[in-house]
Motif scaffolding. Sequence first.
Motif, PDB file in Angstrom:
ATOM      1  N   VAL A  66      14.918 -16.167 -54.935  1.00 43.91           N
ATOM      2  CA  VAL A  66      14.507 -15.148 -53.963  1.00 43.91           C
ATOM      3  C   VAL A  66      15.681 -14.791 -53.064  1.00 43.91           C
ATOM      4  O   VAL A  66      15.935 -13.608 -52.773  1.00 43.91           O
ATOM      5  N   LEU A  67      16.404 -15.800 -52.603  1.00 41.23           N
ATOM      6  CA  LEU A  67      17.577 -15.553 -51.759  1.00 41.23           C
ATOM      7  C   LEU A  67      18.616 -14.717 -52.503  1.00 41.23           C
ATOM      8  O   LEU A  67      19.214 -13.797 -51.935  1.00 41.23           O
ATOM      9  N   ALA A 108       8.929  -8.589 -47.841  1.00 42.22           N
ATOM     10  CA  ALA A 108       9.476  -9.534 -48.811  1.00 42.22           C
ATOM     11  C   ALA A 108      10.280 -10.627 -48.112  1.00 42.22           C
ATOM     12  O   ALA A 108      10.387 -11.755 -48.611  1.00 42.22           O
ATOM     13  N   GLY A 109      10.831 -10.309 -46.953  1.00 43.85           N
ATOM     14  CA  GLY A 109      11.608 -11.289 -46.198  1.00 43.85           C
ATOM     15  C   GLY A 109      10.781 -12.434 -45.652  1.00 43.85           C
ATOM     16  O   GLY A 109      11.334 -13.482 -45.297  1.00 43.85           O
ATOM     17  N   THR A 110       9.459 -12.248 -45.579  1.00 46.37           N
ATOM     18  CA  THR A 110       8.634 -13.349 -45.090  1.00 46.37           C
ATOM     19  C   THR A 110       8.647 -14.537 -46.048  1.00 46.37           C
ATOM     20  O   THR A 110       8.312 -15.655 -45.641  1.00 46.37           O
ATOM     21  N   THR A 160      -0.666   3.103 -52.365  1.00 47.12           N
ATOM     22  CA  THR A 160      -0.671   2.444 -51.058  1.00 47.12           C
ATOM     23  C   THR A 160      -1.276   1.054 -51.155  1.00 47.12           C
ATOM     24  O   THR A 160      -0.701   0.066 -50.660  1.00 47.12           O
ATOM     25  N   PHE A 161      -2.429   0.936 -51.814  1.00 48.79           N
ATOM     26  CA  PHE A 161      -3.093  -0.369 -51.860  1.00 48.79           C
ATOM     27  C   PHE A 161      -2.379  -1.340 -52.788  1.00 48.79           C
ATOM     28  O   PHE A 161      -2.388  -2.560 -52.545  1.00 48.79           O
ATOM     29  N   GLU A 162      -1.717  -0.843 -53.804  1.00 50.24           N
ATOM     30  CA  GLU A 162      -0.866  -1.724 -54.616  1.00 50.24           C
ATOM     31  C   GLU A 162       0.289  -2.264 -53.782  1.00 50.24           C
ATOM     32  O   GLU A 162       0.654  -3.440 -53.898  1.00 50.24           O
ATOM     33  N   HIS A 163       0.858  -1.398 -52.952  1.00 45.50           N
ATOM     34  CA  HIS A 163       1.963  -1.821 -52.084  1.00 45.50           C
ATOM     35  C   HIS A 163       1.480  -2.828 -51.041  1.00 45.50           C
ATOM     36  O   HIS A 163       2.153  -3.838 -50.787  1.00 45.50           O
ATOM     37  N   LEU A 164       0.315  -2.580 -50.448  1.00 39.38           N
ATOM     38  CA  LEU A 164      -0.235  -3.519 -49.472  1.00 39.38           C
ATOM     39  C   LEU A 164      -0.448  -4.891 -50.112  1.00 39.38           C
ATOM     40  O   LEU A 164      -0.153  -5.929 -49.500  1.00 39.38           O
ATOM     41  N   ALA A 165      -0.941  -4.898 -51.343  1.00 39.60           N
ATOM     42  CA  ALA A 165      -1.171  -6.162 -52.044  1.00 39.60           C
ATOM     43  C   ALA A 165       0.142  -6.887 -52.307  1.00 39.60           C
ATOM     44  O   ALA A 165       0.227  -8.118 -52.161  1.00 39.60           O
ATOM     45  N   ARG A 221       1.057 -10.523 -50.805  1.00 37.26           N
ATOM     46  CA  ARG A 221       1.387 -11.625 -51.717  1.00 37.26           C
ATOM     47  C   ARG A 221       2.673 -12.331 -51.264  1.00 37.26           C
ATOM     48  O   ARG A 221       2.742 -13.568 -51.269  1.00 37.26           O
ATOM     49  N   GLU A 222       3.678 -11.553 -50.883  1.00 40.94           N
ATOM     50  CA  GLU A 222       4.945 -12.144 -50.434  1.00 40.94           C
ATOM     51  C   GLU A 222       4.725 -13.012 -49.195  1.00 40.94           C
ATOM     52  O   GLU A 222       5.233 -14.137 -49.102  1.00 40.94           O
ATOM     53  N   ALA A 223       3.979 -12.496 -48.219  1.00 42.16           N
ATOM     54  CA  ALA A 223       3.769 -13.245 -46.977  1.00 42.16           C
ATOM     55  C   ALA A 223       2.935 -14.499 -47.207  1.00 42.16           C
ATOM     56  O   ALA A 223       3.172 -15.537 -46.582  1.00 42.16           O
ATOM     57  N   LEU A 224       1.965 -14.421 -48.111  1.00 38.90           N
ATOM     58  CA  LEU A 224       1.195 -15.624 -48.452  1.00 38.90           C
ATOM     59  C   LEU A 224       2.085 -16.675 -49.099  1.00 38.90           C
ATOM     60  O   LEU A 224       1.975 -17.876 -48.790  1.00 38.90           O
ATOM     61  N   LEU A 225       2.962 -16.248 -49.983  1.00 40.57           N
ATOM     62  CA  LEU A 225       3.904 -17.182 -50.602  1.00 40.57           C
ATOM     63  C   LEU A 225       4.846 -17.791 -49.571  1.00 40.57           C
ATOM     64  O   LEU A 225       5.339 -18.905 -49.743  1.00 40.57           O
ATOM     65  N   GLY A 226       5.107 -17.047 -48.484  1.00 43.38           N
ATOM     66  CA  GLY A 226       5.929 -17.568 -47.406  1.00 43.38           C
ATOM     67  C   GLY A 226       5.203 -18.548 -46.510  1.00 43.38           C
ATOM     68  O   GLY A 226       5.804 -19.120 -45.598  1.00 43.38           O
TER      69      GLY A 226
END
Length: 513
Positions: free
Chosen positions: A202-203, A284-286, A394-399, A403-408
């Motif tokens: 990810v980095l 994505a940074g989260t 829009t809703f695909e982007h929100l998802a 997902r990124e923040a949950l993984l964080g």
Amino acid sequence: MTLPAAVNSPLDPQALSAQLERRTGQPVALVETHISWVLLTQRLAFKLKKPVRLPFVDFSDAARREQACREELRVNRRLAPALYLGMVPVRGTPAAPRWGGSAAVLDHAVVMRRFADDALMSVRLRQGTLGMRHIERLAQRIADFHQAAAVAAPDAPFGNPAQVHRDLLNVLDQLDAALGPGARLAALRGWVELRARTLAPVLQQRREAGAVREGHGDLHLANLIVLGEDEATAFDAIEFEPALRWIDVMSDIAFATMDLQAHGRPDLAFRFLDVYLQQRGDYAGTRVLRLFQVYRALVRALVQALSPARAADAPDYLACAEALVAAGSAPRLLITYGPSGSGKSTLAQALALRAGAVRIRSDVERKRLHGLQALQRSAAQGLDLYTPEAGRRTFEHLAACAREALLGGFAVIVDAAFLSRAQRRDFEELAWRAGVPFTILACGAEPETLRARVAARDAAGTDPSEASVEVLRKQLETGEPLDAAERACAIEVATDVPVDIEAVAARWLGVSG
């Protein structure tokens, strides 16, 4: 901590201070750090580099110090041009230095406009005068700064996963040496090792996407400042070591948010993060934010360990690092539900601050997908943001952001109307796949209240939402209500009466997977 020895004869700062006192007729304060002398008059500050050589800085000769002064001006004028006025030569000899004259140049000093002692956010926080508006303005300023900052070249030796890993291990090794090995540091080292290895791809991906930029590098509270009534910015960026400021932008954000949390103000930390993310969209940074927050907490813990004395009210940064690790183990997902004007965004923002959550707002992200700023009107650009295809995107982007923040490891609030049962089920499935609890915050109010709110908001033009009274009418006609299964995982709130956000947060955070 023992101050480093000079590698050649230092000039006499007391002589320069006395000369300034004679010129101004006012007392001059002399402040000393391990690498600088700062002479403070009533209006100005004169900052001189000490002739020292350390593992992270080399000011051992006048040419290096002059270059460091020029670099200090350059990197700090990006964020605080009104403070950094220029550079002046020091002439004479080390024993008898002086400002001005015709003698050979001995050294250089950076000249700054002096600000009030209570302008520092660290001081304002202690005094209770640091407001939410200051944090919002700071987050906007840093977001704009990062957006405009130079991006690291592909062959530059900055911000790669190996360097991030080395930096983390280096600070842990130094803490071991300073505090002695123990169970607390061993547990933190284990988490850091695992997280750094897991996030290496990810980095690297973020580096390739341009996330490593020439940032500030030292965004703790004592380097954050309020100027005037509401203007907020940062000063004292790191000039002496490029690798400390050429970093993933989330490493900068991590410092400010971590320090606010360490000082007992998670609400300010998450408001800073909320404004920054809405401004830049870097959800994505989260994924890497918590790793960098722990790193920044360990750095401040090391500074404390090496300091000769610790203030009575200083935070326990090691405990902060441990709390950040623990918080990352309980992500959860909440979506809002309700027509325009039902108070979803107001409640979502308040809940994000209270619960320590990342908020993703559909009104902002929909516009971002079409190249618009949050307050730009789509009609003025000849765009229709509410077609079925635009809604799907829009809703695909929100998802994807959620997902990124949950993984964080963050709790996540997706702030949208969610009037379609299919959309709600998509996000319930997202939570199921992520293995986190799923909650619906169902907001409602009387129809006349909804219409009045939407009309007032539309007239003001100060909110990203473009929903009109006509849009509200269609929503009320076609919106799909929650079914019995959805109501079982919903927190239902009437917003035409005062809402107890503490109770809402307690219910949400009390939900287990």
